[in-house]
Design a protein around this motif. Sequence first.
Motif, mmCIF file in Angstrom:
data_model
loop_
_atom_site.group_PDB
_atom_site.id
_atom_site.type_symbol
_atom_site.label_atom_id
_atom_site.label_comp_id
_atom_site.label_asym_id
_atom_site.label_seq_id
_atom_site.Cartn_x
_atom_site.Cartn_y
_atom_site.Cartn_z
ATOM 1 N N LEU A 179 -47.545 -39.997 13.590
ATOM 2 C CA LEU A 179 -46.175 -39.693 13.988
ATOM 3 C C LEU A 179 -45.975 -38.187 14.023
ATOM 4 O O LEU A 179 -46.383 -37.477 13.101
ATOM 5 C CB LEU A 179 -45.169 -40.296 13.007
ATOM 6 N N PRO A 180 -45.351 -37.670 15.074
ATOM 7 C CA PRO A 180 -45.085 -36.233 15.134
ATOM 8 C C PRO A 180 -43.834 -35.889 14.335
ATOM 9 O O PRO A 180 -43.183 -36.767 13.759
ATOM 10 C CB PRO A 180 -44.836 -36.012 16.624
ATOM 11 N N ALA A 181 -43.473 -34.621 14.325
ATOM 12 C CA ALA A 181 -42.185 -34.217 13.769
ATOM 13 C C ALA A 181 -41.100 -35.035 14.461
ATOM 14 O O ALA A 181 -41.086 -35.174 15.675
ATOM 15 C CB ALA A 181 -41.962 -32.732 14.014
ATOM 16 N N GLY A 184 -49.240 -44.640 17.873
ATOM 17 C CA GLY A 184 -48.355 -43.499 17.672
ATOM 18 C C GLY A 184 -46.914 -43.928 17.830
ATOM 19 O O GLY A 184 -46.586 -44.739 18.693
ATOM 20 N N PHE A 185 -46.041 -43.374 16.989
ATOM 21 C CA PHE A 185 -44.603 -43.594 17.106
ATOM 22 C C PHE A 185 -43.939 -42.233 17.268
ATOM 23 O O PHE A 185 -43.956 -41.416 16.340
ATOM 24 C CB PHE A 185 -44.049 -44.277 15.853
ATOM 25 N N ALA A 186 -43.373 -41.987 18.432
ATOM 26 C CA ALA A 186 -42.764 -40.685 18.692
ATOM 27 C C ALA A 186 -41.410 -40.872 19.362
ATOM 28 O O ALA A 186 -41.201 -41.826 20.121
ATOM 29 C CB ALA A 186 -43.673 -39.841 19.585
ATOM 30 N N GLY A 187 -40.498 -39.964 19.107
ATOM 31 C CA GLY A 187 -39.182 -40.023 19.715
ATOM 32 C C GLY A 187 -39.198 -39.566 21.162
ATOM 33 O O GLY A 187 -40.241 -39.192 21.716
ATOM 34 N N ASP A 188 -38.031 -39.567 21.774
ATOM 35 C CA ASP A 188 -37.945 -39.214 23.194
ATOM 36 C C ASP A 188 -38.292 -37.757 23.441
ATOM 37 O O ASP A 188 -39.006 -37.437 24.399
ATOM 38 C CB ASP A 188 -36.546 -39.537 23.738
ATOM 39 N N GLY A 189 -37.844 -36.854 22.590
ATOM 40 C CA GLY A 189 -38.191 -35.447 22.784
ATOM 41 C C GLY A 189 -39.670 -35.190 22.576
ATOM 42 O O GLY A 189 -40.306 -34.477 23.351
ATOM 43 N N GLY A 190 -40.232 -35.806 21.526
ATOM 44 C CA GLY A 190 -41.651 -35.644 21.246
ATOM 45 C C GLY A 190 -42.553 -36.337 22.246
ATOM 46 O O GLY A 190 -43.765 -36.126 22.243
#
Length: 306
Positions: free
Chosen positions: A44-46, A98-104
């Motif tokens: 997972l990113p920031a 991977g789990f990342a939000g829309d910005g990431g």
Amino acid sequence: MAVNAKNISDDEFFFGHKACAGCGGSLAVRAALKVLGPNAVAALPAGCMSAVGFNFPQLAFANNAMITPFAATASVLTGIEAGLRAQGKKPDDCTVVGFAGDGGTADIGLQALSGAIDRNDDVLYICYDNEAYMNTGIQKSSLTPFGAKTTTTPAGANVRGCLTQKKNLFEIVAAHGIPYAATASIGYLNDFIRKVERARDIRGTRYIHVIAPCPTGWGCGVDETVDIAKDIVDTGLWYLAEYEGEQVSGVPGGRFKLNRDPKEFASVDAYLHRQGRFKALTDEDAAAVEAGRDAKWEAMRRDWRG
């Protein structure tokens, strides 16, 4: 046997986190890991899920999980998968996810995601889309919809919030010729679960884009998350669909498929006005949003039904 809401595992692999009440992203991660099981390895990113899931000394993940640089989610997934294979330590039921939000995903991480698809690395990428950079204070991303108020797209008498349209990331990913891509919503949990299961069993790069409302940023009640995630589908402002690449579908150029095609749509105006982020929209703005929806659905029904 297909996984569904009735027979899904009672085991929890994402729990004890510190997400806001009603967090849609945490629901998406929880459900996905229940399908993928204990041997899944997550990165997972920031973003919201790393901020709420990695609070020393408490780790909210029962699976092996790590935080990546903001721009590097897909690259780190590639490295994890290759490393496990090289060491002979990747069991058959291990999904590197991977789990990342829309910005990431749509902004900062798009280059790495594009590269992973180009190499067809054997990884699953799930974007939990809450339509803004929520973790850092509700700033606009390229997946923020027209008219939404954020801290970088304020709304008032003279401005209408976000002035740009939401990027069509699902079709951008599909244009790479990816083996499998899908859209989902936590408001339609069985559909999301089915797509995670389908993606789990396909080799190569897979992508799922799941709408996951954020009550804090959307200006709605913490008990409305699932209802609003259902509403956005019922209004036609978000669609449930799949893309199967040529290697999966056997169709040159791949194949799109609508999973839900409502005969009638729910009220766009009611959907918009139950959220504080859209309060500055005028009737004309809402009509323009509805017209854009109609044009999109006309194209999808023409091109994807077959």
